[in-house]
Design an enzyme around this catalytic site. Sequence first.
Site, PDB file in Angstrom:
ATOM      1  N   LYS A  40      -5.044  68.016  73.678  1.00  0.00           N
ATOM      2  CA  LYS A  40      -5.320  66.706  73.509  1.00  0.00           C
ATOM      3  C   LYS A  40      -5.347  66.080  71.948  1.00  0.00           C
ATOM      4  O   LYS A  40      -5.980  66.988  71.254  1.00  0.00           O
ATOM      5  CB  LYS A  40      -6.491  66.229  74.461  1.00  0.00           C
ATOM      6  N   ASP A  94      -0.980  58.391  75.676  1.00  0.00           N
ATOM      7  CA  ASP A  94      -2.325  58.234  76.337  1.00  0.00           C
ATOM      8  C   ASP A  94      -2.784  56.694  75.941  1.00  0.00           C
ATOM      9  O   ASP A  94      -1.791  55.966  75.647  1.00  0.00           O
ATOM     10  CB  ASP A  94      -3.435  59.150  76.039  1.00  0.00           C
TER      11      ASP A  94
HETATM   12  P1  NDP Z   1      -2.995  52.113  78.056  1.00  0.00           P
HETATM   13  O1  NDP Z   1      -3.286  51.988  77.000  1.00  0.00           O
HETATM   14  O2  NDP Z   1      -1.531  51.921  78.752  1.00  0.00           O
HETATM   15  O3  NDP Z   1      -3.812  50.894  79.327  1.00  0.00           O
HETATM   16  C1  NDP Z   1      -5.202  51.038  79.169  1.00  0.00           C
HETATM   17  C2  NDP Z   1      -5.592  50.050  80.200  1.00  0.00           C
HETATM   18  O4  NDP Z   1      -7.171  50.126  80.138  1.00  0.00           O
HETATM   19  C3  NDP Z   1      -5.299  48.427  79.335  1.00  0.00           C
HETATM   20  O5  NDP Z   1      -5.550  47.623  80.612  1.00  0.00           O
HETATM   21  C4  NDP Z   1      -6.966  48.601  78.549  1.00  0.00           C
HETATM   22  O6  NDP Z   1      -7.064  47.189  78.451  1.00  0.00           O
HETATM   23  C5  NDP Z   1      -7.777  49.209  79.722  1.00  0.00           C
HETATM   24  N1  NDP Z   1      -9.001  49.874  79.005  1.00  0.00           N
HETATM   25  C6  NDP Z   1      -8.869  50.532  77.817  1.00  0.00           C
HETATM   26  N2  NDP Z   1     -10.091  51.149  77.456  1.00  0.00           N
HETATM   27  C7  NDP Z   1     -10.984  50.470  78.192  1.00  0.00           C
HETATM   28  C8  NDP Z   1     -12.531  50.509  78.334  1.00  0.00           C
HETATM   29  N3  NDP Z   1     -13.329  51.068  77.331  1.00  0.00           N
HETATM   30  N4  NDP Z   1     -13.056  49.428  79.205  1.00  0.00           N
HETATM   31  C9  NDP Z   1     -12.234  48.931  79.957  1.00  0.00           C
HETATM   32  N5  NDP Z   1     -10.916  48.912  80.216  1.00  0.00           N
HETATM   33  C10 NDP Z   1     -10.435  49.513  79.041  1.00  0.00           C
HETATM   34  O7  NDP Z   1      -3.393  53.459  78.907  1.00  0.00           O
HETATM   35  P2  NDP Z   1      -2.804  54.334  80.052  1.00  0.00           P
HETATM   36  O8  NDP Z   1      -2.610  53.473  81.183  1.00  0.00           O
HETATM   37  O9  NDP Z   1      -1.860  55.231  79.753  1.00  0.00           O
HETATM   38  O10 NDP Z   1      -4.147  55.271  80.574  1.00  0.00           O
HETATM   39  C11 NDP Z   1      -5.222  54.828  81.252  1.00  0.00           C
HETATM   40  C12 NDP Z   1      -6.052  55.896  81.658  1.00  0.00           C
HETATM   41  O11 NDP Z   1      -5.113  57.004  82.424  1.00  0.00           O
HETATM   42  C13 NDP Z   1      -6.689  56.692  80.579  1.00  0.00           C
HETATM   43  O12 NDP Z   1      -7.902  57.375  81.223  1.00  0.00           O
HETATM   44  C14 NDP Z   1      -5.489  57.799  80.411  1.00  0.00           C
HETATM   45  O13 NDP Z   1      -6.417  59.062  79.743  1.00  0.00           O
HETATM   46  C15 NDP Z   1      -5.240  58.269  81.792  1.00  0.00           C
HETATM   47  N6  NDP Z   1      -3.897  58.617  81.982  1.00  0.00           N
HETATM   48  C16 NDP Z   1      -2.911  58.558  81.355  1.00  0.00           C
HETATM   49  C17 NDP Z   1      -1.690  59.223  81.703  1.00  0.00           C
HETATM   50  C18 NDP Z   1      -0.511  58.681  80.909  1.00  0.00           C
HETATM   51  O14 NDP Z   1       0.598  59.253  81.238  1.00  0.00           O
HETATM   52  N7  NDP Z   1      -0.510  57.259  80.318  1.00  0.00           N
HETATM   53  C19 NDP Z   1      -1.602  60.239  82.334  1.00  0.00           C
HETATM   54  C20 NDP Z   1      -2.851  60.766  83.004  1.00  0.00           C
HETATM   55  C21 NDP Z   1      -4.001  59.681  82.831  1.00  0.00           C
HETATM   56  P3  NDP Z   1      -6.631  46.400  77.243  1.00  0.00           P
HETATM   57  O15 NDP Z   1      -5.258  46.104  77.596  1.00  0.00           O
HETATM   58  O16 NDP Z   1      -7.582  45.428  76.949  1.00  0.00           O
HETATM   59  O17 NDP Z   1      -6.788  47.152  75.949  1.00  0.00           O
HETATM   60  O1  2IT Z   2      -4.040  62.706  80.638  1.00  0.00           O
HETATM   61  C1  2IT Z   2      -2.909  62.762  80.670  1.00  0.00           C
HETATM   62  O2  2IT Z   2      -2.289  63.516  81.584  1.00  0.00           O
HETATM   63  C2  2IT Z   2      -1.781  62.489  79.708  1.00  0.00           C
HETATM   64  N1  2IT Z   2      -1.928  61.375  79.132  1.00  0.00           N
HETATM   65  C3  2IT Z   2      -0.205  62.631  79.854  1.00  0.00           C
HETATM   66  C4  2IT Z   2      -0.208  64.037  79.160  1.00  0.00           C
HETATM   67  C5  2IT Z   2       1.370  64.363  78.747  1.00  0.00           C
HETATM   68  O3  2IT Z   2       1.464  65.329  78.201  1.00  0.00           O
HETATM   69  O4  2IT Z   2       2.370  63.913  79.518  1.00  0.00           O
END
Ligand code: NDP
Ligand code: 2IT
Length: 445
Positions: free
Chosen positions: A125, A165
């Site tokens: 990560k 992420d």
């Molecule tokens: P994005 O940046 O696309 O979206 C994040 C969202 O969460 C936004 O709506 C943001 O609000 C909100 N947010 C961020 N930080 C906070 C906080 N501290 N408190 C409240 N709301 C918050 O990220 P992802 O959708 O990619 O990721 C979301 C979660 O999923 C994370 O935990 C990530 O690690 C996990 N994840 C992501 C994967 C991926 O493929 N992208 C895979 C597996 C897990 P705002 O718009 O106001 O910033």
């Molecule tokens: O938390 C996660 O699994 C991710 N942000 C996706 C990682 C990846 O390599 O696609």
Amino acid sequence: MNYIDRVIKEVRSRNACEPEFLQSVEEVFHSIEPVLEKHPEFEESGILERIVEPERTISFRVAWVDDNDKVRVNRGYRTQFNSTIGPYKGGLRFHPSVYIGIIKFLGFEQTYKNALTGLPIGGGKGGSDFDPKGKSDGEIMRFCQSFMTELYRHIGPNVDVPAGDIGVGSREIGYLYGQFKRIKNQFQPAVLTGKGLNYGGSLVRKEATGYGLIYFMKEMLNHHDITLENKTVVISGSGNVAIYACEKAQKFGAKIIAMSDSKGYIIDNEGVNLDTIKQLKEIERRRISEYVNYHPHAEYHENQQGLWSVKCDIALPCAAENDINIDSAKKIVANGTLAVGEGANMPCTNEAIDYFLENNILLAPAKAANAGGVATSALEMSQNSMRLHWSFEEVNRRLNEIMINIFEITKEAAQEYNLEGNYVAGANIAGFLRVANAMSDQGII
Ligand code: NDP
Ligand code: 2IT
């Protein structure tokens, strides 16, 4: 003092300033106690002491120039946590809260998540405390180029393959890939995943984490004779994971009644209009508060935490870590919620997890339920290696199969240790066993 307690004590004293990392280690170790009783050889070969120590962690300066010609400096990180079953694999997070404790917790979680996919990917990560909010496209590009100018020497298709992420989507991956290619003078698409479709990206990668979460939920609910149809759902976040979880849940007949961003949440009892959310959050990068301008019957509330007071059948935390604390967990249980699906990484505190399990909430743990994103990243790597491109249907079919399989192995691991229905323990045990057995095969390293 038993083996687990001894190692936890050591982890606490050596990483005292990293509470999120300690939390993730304690969560996994709490589940694997019966496994260690059954396998004394893991203690003899010091598996726990080894798996809590990243194989390598890099911290570096990222200097860049903003639109006012001012020099800015951020801190970049990559932790290469565990390469036992494949090259390090995991996303990059750009968010002001990023420091080494966040990156290490994410790398630790990623190791077991990736193991659950059954695909050859290790855990890693990275990220930076850079805040993309309010930055121009030019600033984002210059930051990404500077970040990659250091990172490139540590990654490669057989070494370490970053992806997105929080705060890192296809725009950032594009700039990062461009700079990697420019420095190396090689077209090596499998060095990053989540790429654009016209230079080696995979169909379905954008949708994969959210879709995968719903495929997992469907399977888990089905096992308990529950369907998604007509269920009310609350989703935290409105980013990549939240949007595509919403899309797939709607496709299966669920009604999404509330979503949030980091500033507040909307309630739309007629069912959230996802086109508006996509336009506001995915395309225009605006605030969710503006949703009510387009749908005046909906409500907007400041303070994201209030979201968990909204009564629903299914809660899907898809924003950030520790989103659901014990107070929110109590509200969710009191509201008669049936199931919680962790789309984000570590969205529930350990206290909240225990409370859900004690109160018979069906809990789909992050390592299993949000593994669809990284699994599809591995499918992107496969397509890059073969120099071909699968159709949307083909990737989607494979993703669905992988999520069904993850549910099966999670369920079976829980059953094997007399913890039927405890999918948190099931996922931790199944993921840990795959990594620990492979580590044992490879000697003391
Ligand atoms: P994005 O940046 O696309 O979206 C994040 C969202 O969460 C936004 O709506 C943001 O609000 C909100 N947010 C961020 N930080 C906070 C906080 N501290 N408190 C409240 N709301 C918050 O990220 P992802 O959708 O990619 O990721 C979301 C979660 O999923 C994370 O935990 C990530 O690690 C996990 N994840 C992501 C994967 C991926 O493929 N992208 C895979 C597996 C897990 P705002 O718009 O106001 O910033
Ligand atoms: O938390 C996660 O699994 C991710 N942000 C996706 C990682 C990846 O390599 O696609």
